[in-house]
Design an enzyme around this catalytic site. Structure first.
Site, mmCIF file in Angstrom:
data_model
loop_
_atom_site.group_PDB
_atom_site.id
_atom_site.type_symbol
_atom_site.label_atom_id
_atom_site.label_comp_id
_atom_site.label_asym_id
_atom_site.label_seq_id
_atom_site.Cartn_x
_atom_site.Cartn_y
_atom_site.Cartn_z
ATOM 1 N N TYR A 136 -1.372 -1.487 10.195
ATOM 2 C CA TYR A 136 -1.432 -1.630 8.726
ATOM 3 C C TYR A 136 -0.149 -1.102 8.081
ATOM 4 O O TYR A 136 0.430 -1.750 7.201
ATOM 5 C CB TYR A 136 -2.651 -0.879 8.224
ATOM 6 C CG TYR A 136 -2.988 -1.059 6.765
ATOM 7 C CD1 TYR A 136 -3.550 -2.238 6.292
ATOM 8 C CD2 TYR A 136 -2.780 -0.028 5.856
ATOM 9 C CE1 TYR A 136 -3.887 -2.390 4.956
ATOM 10 C CE2 TYR A 136 -3.122 -0.164 4.515
ATOM 11 C CZ TYR A 136 -3.679 -1.352 4.070
ATOM 12 O OH TYR A 136 -4.011 -1.499 2.743
ATOM 13 N N SER B 212 0.872 -1.181 0.000
ATOM 14 C CA SER B 212 0.000 0.000 0.000
ATOM 15 C C SER B 212 0.902 1.221 0.000
ATOM 16 O O SER B 212 2.044 1.164 0.489
ATOM 17 C CB SER B 212 -0.869 0.009 1.259
ATOM 18 O OG SER B 212 -1.457 1.280 1.444
HETATM 19 P P1 NAD Z 1 -11.286 -5.979 -0.146
HETATM 20 O O1 NAD Z 1 -11.713 -5.851 1.272
HETATM 21 O O2 NAD Z 1 -12.155 -5.438 -1.221
HETATM 22 O O3 NAD Z 1 -11.016 -7.517 -0.465
HETATM 23 C C1 NAD Z 1 -10.129 -8.241 0.334
HETATM 24 C C2 NAD Z 1 -10.506 -9.703 0.268
HETATM 25 O O4 NAD Z 1 -9.574 -10.381 1.143
HETATM 26 C C3 NAD Z 1 -11.910 -9.964 0.814
HETATM 27 O O5 NAD Z 1 -12.568 -10.909 -0.006
HETATM 28 C C4 NAD Z 1 -11.668 -10.496 2.212
HETATM 29 O O6 NAD Z 1 -12.663 -11.406 2.638
HETATM 30 C C5 NAD Z 1 -10.308 -11.178 2.058
HETATM 31 N N1 NAD Z 1 -9.562 -11.230 3.302
HETATM 32 C C6 NAD Z 1 -9.232 -10.180 4.100
HETATM 33 N N2 NAD Z 1 -8.574 -10.617 5.186
HETATM 34 C C7 NAD Z 1 -8.482 -11.966 5.060
HETATM 35 C C8 NAD Z 1 -7.934 -12.977 5.876
HETATM 36 N N3 NAD Z 1 -7.370 -12.709 7.059
HETATM 37 N N4 NAD Z 1 -7.998 -14.269 5.455
HETATM 38 C C9 NAD Z 1 -8.614 -14.568 4.292
HETATM 39 N N5 NAD Z 1 -9.170 -13.646 3.485
HETATM 40 C C10 NAD Z 1 -9.102 -12.363 3.871
HETATM 41 O O7 NAD Z 1 -9.814 -5.358 -0.183
HETATM 42 P P2 NAD Z 1 -9.025 -4.652 -1.386
HETATM 43 O O8 NAD Z 1 -9.280 -3.197 -1.274
HETATM 44 O O9 NAD Z 1 -9.284 -5.358 -2.663
HETATM 45 O O10 NAD Z 1 -7.521 -4.896 -0.904
HETATM 46 C C11 NAD Z 1 -6.706 -5.896 -1.462
HETATM 47 C C12 NAD Z 1 -5.265 -5.577 -1.110
HETATM 48 O O11 NAD Z 1 -4.934 -4.282 -1.614
HETATM 49 C C13 NAD Z 1 -4.984 -5.530 0.399
HETATM 50 O O12 NAD Z 1 -3.687 -6.008 0.659
HETATM 51 C C14 NAD Z 1 -5.049 -4.054 0.702
HETATM 52 O O13 NAD Z 1 -4.293 -3.719 1.847
HETATM 53 C C15 NAD Z 1 -4.421 -3.500 -0.569
HETATM 54 N N6 NAD Z 1 -4.735 -2.087 -0.793
HETATM 55 C C16 NAD Z 1 -6.017 -1.689 -1.097
HETATM 56 C C17 NAD Z 1 -6.262 -0.332 -1.299
HETATM 57 C C18 NAD Z 1 -7.628 0.196 -1.644
HETATM 58 O O14 NAD Z 1 -7.801 1.434 -1.672
HETATM 59 N N7 NAD Z 1 -8.615 -0.644 -1.926
HETATM 60 C C19 NAD Z 1 -5.216 0.599 -1.170
HETATM 61 C C20 NAD Z 1 -3.956 0.152 -0.853
HETATM 62 C C21 NAD Z 1 -3.725 -1.198 -0.678
#
Ligand code: NAD
Length: 246
Positions: free
Chosen positions: A146, A133
């Site tokens: 985080y 991130s």
């Molecule tokens: P999201 O919440 O839309 O999807 C995440 C998925 O991971 C979900 O289906 C959830 O059930 C699953 N999950 C979460 N924790 C889990 C666990 N402990 N065990 C099994 N499954 C688990 O999230 P996203 O926004 O798509 O994020 C995906 C990645 O991108 C993450 O690493 C997040 O930190 C990173 N990220 C996202 C953003 C953003 O703005 N969306 C920004 C920076 C980084």
């Protein structure tokens, strides 16, 4: 060649789009996610998509997941460590266990999956893609767990790249704001504040995952995809930027 891809957090958001991109490329994908409802519905829609239910913070489930994936895919060429979620920090008095849980999901699981998949990835000259991130490099208050997990996965990426190269290339993507909901949960002003003029979408990240899996001279790197947010210099009073203390 049809690749075997394993991924965490494939049931929603960025991970779901990564699954779709690999399926569109003709690969087989197996993902782990603890959201059983959305994940099993998603997996049921694709013949080459397999789902294992579990929390990536549990190392025993990680071993079961890799065994499950090997049975379905017969090979592992790509590991994508995507699952993570924030959990506040010191201002919320996040305790030791709460902090440790975020590290277990966002940092220990990526290490353990890399270890469990190491022999397959070396044999197949494979790839590891980690999802960090922009919060690995910049912070808002109360985000210690985080930020630490994401900073850790950036360092894990270059360490793994040196240990596993040249057989396995290991890279990381650091997304900024990516809209993962069906609605647009942001305003025109939110968009205007980002130098690229938009909030990102999951495809902005998944397309880089695919690019990295087809590149053979990039390893150990973290690529920030945040629409330029980390490049904008902000001083109160300059260029209409205002810092409000109330
Ligand atoms: P999201 O919440 O839309 O999807 C995440 C998925 O991971 C979900 O289906 C959830 O059930 C699953 N999950 C979460 N924790 C889990 C666990 N402990 N065990 C099994 N499954 C688990 O999230 P996203 O926004 O798509 O994020 C995906 C990645 O991108 C993450 O690493 C997040 O930190 C990173 N990220 C996202 C953003 C953003 O703005 N969306 C920004 C920076 C980084």
């Amino acid at each position: 060649m049809q690749r075997g891809v394993i991924l965490t957090g494939g049931g929603h958001g960025i991970g779901k789009q990564i699954c779709l991109d690999f399926l569109a490329a003709g690969d087989k994908v197996c993902f782990m996610d603890f959201d059983e409802k959305h994940s099993s519905e998603f997996a049921a829609q694709h013949t080459d998509l397999f789902y294992y239910c579990g929390d990536v913070a549990n190392p025993e489930r990680l071993k079961e997941f890799v065994d499950f994936a090997m049975e379905r895919l017969q090979r592992i060429d790509v590991l994508v460590n995507n699952a993570c979620r924030g959990n506040h920090g010191i201002l919320s008095d996040l305790d030791y266990n709460g902090f440790d849980y975020v590290l277990s999901v966002g940092l220990k699981a990526p290490y353990e999956l890399s270890r469990l998949c190491k022999d397959e990835l070396i044999k197949n000259r494979g790839r590891i893609i980690n999802i960090a991130s922009s919060r690995a490099f910049q912070s808002e208050p109360d985000s210690e767990a985080y930020a630490s997990a994401k900073g850790g996965i950036v360092a894990l990426t270059h360490a793994l790249a040196i240990s596993l190269g040249p057989d396995v290339l290991v890279n990381c993507i650091a997304p900024g704001w990516i809209n993962v909901s069906a609605q647009e949960d942001y305003t025109q002003t939110d968009k205007a504040a980002i130098p690229a003029g938009k909030v990102g979408n999951p495809n902005d990240i998944s397309s880089m995952v695919m690019y990295l899996c087809n590149h053979d001279f990039l390893t150990g790197e973290t690529i920030t995809i945040d629409g330029g947010m980390n490049k904008r210099m902000i001083y109160h009073g300059d260029w209409n930027w205002q810092y409000h203390t109330d």
